[in-house]
Scaffold this motif. Structure first.
Motif, mmCIF file in Angstrom:
data_model
loop_
_atom_site.group_PDB
_atom_site.id
_atom_site.type_symbol
_atom_site.label_atom_id
_atom_site.label_comp_id
_atom_site.label_asym_id
_atom_site.label_seq_id
_atom_site.Cartn_x
_atom_site.Cartn_y
_atom_site.Cartn_z
ATOM 1 N N MET A 53 0.822 -1.207 0.000
ATOM 2 C CA MET A 53 0.000 0.000 0.000
ATOM 3 C C MET A 53 0.862 1.265 0.000
ATOM 4 N N VAL A 54 1.747 1.310 -0.990
ATOM 5 C CA VAL A 54 2.621 2.462 -1.211
ATOM 6 C C VAL A 54 2.358 2.973 -2.616
ATOM 7 N N LEU A 55 2.283 4.269 -2.732
ATOM 8 C CA LEU A 55 2.027 4.870 -4.031
ATOM 9 C C LEU A 55 3.106 5.910 -4.298
ATOM 10 N N ASP A 56 4.044 5.576 -5.183
ATOM 11 C CA ASP A 56 5.101 6.515 -5.529
ATOM 12 C C ASP A 56 4.587 7.505 -6.567
ATOM 13 N N MET A 57 4.854 8.775 -6.332
ATOM 14 C CA MET A 57 4.469 9.818 -7.279
ATOM 15 C C MET A 57 5.615 10.024 -8.272
ATOM 16 N N PRO A 58 5.315 10.096 -9.555
ATOM 17 C CA PRO A 58 6.382 10.243 -10.566
ATOM 18 C C PRO A 58 7.018 11.629 -10.525
ATOM 19 N N ARG A 59 8.217 11.715 -11.072
ATOM 20 C CA ARG A 59 8.929 12.987 -11.139
ATOM 21 C C ARG A 59 8.704 13.708 -12.462
ATOM 22 N N ASP A 60 8.446 12.951 -13.524
ATOM 23 C CA ASP A 60 8.228 13.543 -14.841
ATOM 24 C C ASP A 60 7.039 14.509 -14.790
ATOM 25 N N ALA A 61 7.218 15.707 -15.324
ATOM 26 C CA ALA A 61 6.185 16.746 -15.230
ATOM 27 C C ALA A 61 4.873 16.312 -15.875
ATOM 28 N N ARG A 62 4.954 15.572 -16.986
ATOM 29 C CA ARG A 62 3.735 15.136 -17.663
ATOM 30 C C ARG A 62 2.968 14.126 -16.822
ATOM 31 N N LEU A 63 3.707 13.202 -16.216
ATOM 32 C CA LEU A 63 3.060 12.209 -15.370
ATOM 33 C C LEU A 63 2.525 12.851 -14.092
ATOM 34 N N LYS A 64 3.254 13.826 -13.553
ATOM 35 C CA LYS A 64 2.783 14.530 -12.368
ATOM 36 C C LYS A 64 1.429 15.189 -12.621
ATOM 37 N N ARG A 65 1.280 15.769 -13.793
ATOM 38 C CA ARG A 65 0.019 16.422 -14.135
ATOM 39 C C ARG A 65 -1.122 15.406 -14.121
ATOM 40 N N ILE A 66 -0.868 14.240 -14.704
ATOM 41 C CA ILE A 66 -1.886 13.193 -14.750
ATOM 42 C C ILE A 66 -2.215 12.707 -13.341
ATOM 43 N N CYS A 67 -1.182 12.395 -12.570
ATOM 44 C CA CYS A 67 -1.391 11.812 -11.243
ATOM 45 C C CYS A 67 -2.043 12.796 -10.284
ATOM 46 N N ASN A 68 -1.636 14.046 -10.337
ATOM 47 C CA ASN A 68 -2.245 15.050 -9.459
ATOM 48 C C ASN A 68 -3.718 15.235 -9.784
ATOM 49 N N THR A 69 -4.069 15.136 -11.064
ATOM 50 C CA THR A 69 -5.472 15.224 -11.448
ATOM 51 C C THR A 69 -6.259 14.051 -10.881
ATOM 52 N N LEU A 70 -5.694 12.846 -10.958
ATOM 53 C CA LEU A 70 -6.396 11.666 -10.460
ATOM 54 C C LEU A 70 -6.503 11.669 -8.936
ATOM 55 N N ALA A 76 -12.354 9.833 -10.089
ATOM 56 C CA ALA A 76 -13.406 9.364 -10.992
ATOM 57 C C ALA A 76 -13.127 9.760 -12.441
ATOM 58 N N ASP A 77 -12.037 10.480 -12.692
ATOM 59 C CA ASP A 77 -11.686 10.900 -14.056
ATOM 60 C C ASP A 77 -11.565 9.667 -14.951
ATOM 61 N N VAL A 78 -12.291 9.661 -16.048
ATOM 62 C CA VAL A 78 -12.371 8.455 -16.893
ATOM 63 C C VAL A 78 -11.433 8.504 -18.092
ATOM 64 N N ARG A 79 -10.615 9.529 -18.214
ATOM 65 C CA ARG A 79 -9.727 9.623 -19.371
ATOM 66 C C ARG A 79 -8.736 8.452 -19.399
ATOM 67 N N THR A 80 -8.523 7.926 -20.578
ATOM 68 C CA THR A 80 -7.564 6.842 -20.762
ATOM 69 C C THR A 80 -6.166 7.422 -20.912
ATOM 70 N N LEU A 81 -5.168 6.563 -20.883
ATOM 71 C CA LEU A 81 -3.802 7.039 -21.077
ATOM 72 C C LEU A 81 -3.624 7.596 -22.486
ATOM 73 N N HIS A 82 -4.361 7.033 -23.433
ATOM 74 C CA HIS A 82 -4.339 7.574 -24.802
ATOM 75 C C HIS A 82 -4.867 9.004 -24.814
ATOM 76 N N ASP A 83 -5.955 9.249 -24.084
ATOM 77 C CA ASP A 83 -6.497 10.617 -23.992
ATOM 78 C C ASP A 83 -5.475 11.562 -23.367
ATOM 79 N N TRP A 84 -4.835 11.105 -22.307
ATOM 80 C CA TRP A 84 -3.856 11.938 -21.618
ATOM 81 C C TRP A 84 -2.648 12.219 -22.501
#
Length: 260
Positions: free
Chosen positions: A146-163, A168-176
């Protein structure tokens, strides 16, 4: 602003007695000059250290080494044991990063015995030997998931912070991929490299972490289902049972019975 440094217990002891934390207890980001093991007996405690989010429930513990900024939040009422370690020979054998572990029956009994040692008198030879074995058990304990590492890459950070804000955000990785200016393949590769999880695994672990917290806080199940994007309680219950072997109601009942 630098995180405040908290003082160790008054005695150069390695033990602090069993204690209870009331509903909604929060500790703001801070650091210790000593090491700390927090073992959860009942309830749910979640927190953060650097780019790592973690969740503790009954049967798990977290080792927090000296000088690591961290915070903790009790989801409802929790009961825990806290062991402080600051002798160099013990600290040198333990991890240098915050580490979640599963508490074995032996480690459980060692912790139960350790908290009976008084804070107001020096450890006996027998006490030192007990802590030595306890440290060995921490070192070899299996890590909890039960550990969740947050990514360092700015693009991934944007996705993860949104989630994190809206699970409940339903966007796929393709959408992102289209929105952050990267290919889906690149995002998948970076997710695995920086978090140790695939995109779907990371998202599911986030949702499970939030579900456990909200159940412990007493939120209605239909509200939790809605927050996680499920159209029905039944759909959420099936998903939750697949990951925990319990329905949300069963999990909540077990959590409450541990506190009685």
């Amino acid at each position: 602003m630098a995180a405040p440094v908290t003082s160790p217990p008054a005695l150069c002891s390695s033990v602090r007695a069993l204690h209870r934390i009331d509903d909604g207890h929060d500790s703001e980001p801070h650091i210790h000059s000593y090491g700390q093991l927090v073992h959860i007996l009942s309830g749910v405690l979640h927190g953060e250290s650097h780019d790592r989010r973690w969740l503790l429930q009954a049967g798990t513990a977290i080792w927090i080494p000296p000088d690591v900024i961290h915070s903790g939040h009790a989801a409802g009422q929790i009961c825990s044991q806290v062991i402080y370690l600051y002798a160099p020979n013990w600290l040198a054998r333990l991890p240098t990063t915050a580490t979640l572990i599963r508490v074995s029956p032996l480690l459980h009994e060692l912790l139960a015995r350790a908290v009976t040692l008084t804070e107001h008198s020096p450890l006996t030879d027998a006490g030192y030997r007990l802590i030595d074995v306890l440290v060995d058990e921490i070192v070899i304990a299996p890590h909890d998931t039960m550990v969740l590492d947050m990514p360092r890459d700015a693009r991934l950070k944007r996705i993860c912070n949104t989630l994190v804000t809206n699970p409940a955000d339903v966007r796929t990785l393709h959408d992102w991929a289209n929105q952050v200016g990267a290919t889906e393949r690149t995002l998948r590769r970076y997710f695995l490299r920086e978090t140790g999880l695939s995109w779907l695994q990371w998202r599911q672990r986030l949702q499970l972490r939030l579900a456990l917290i909200w159940l412990a806080e007493g939120l209605p199940i239909h509200q939790i289902a809605e927050r996680l994007g499920y159209d029905s309680n039944q759909g959420f219950s099936h998903w939750f049972k697949r990951h925990t072997s319990l329905t949300p109601i069963q999990y909540r009942q077990c959590n409450l019975s541990d506190l009685i």
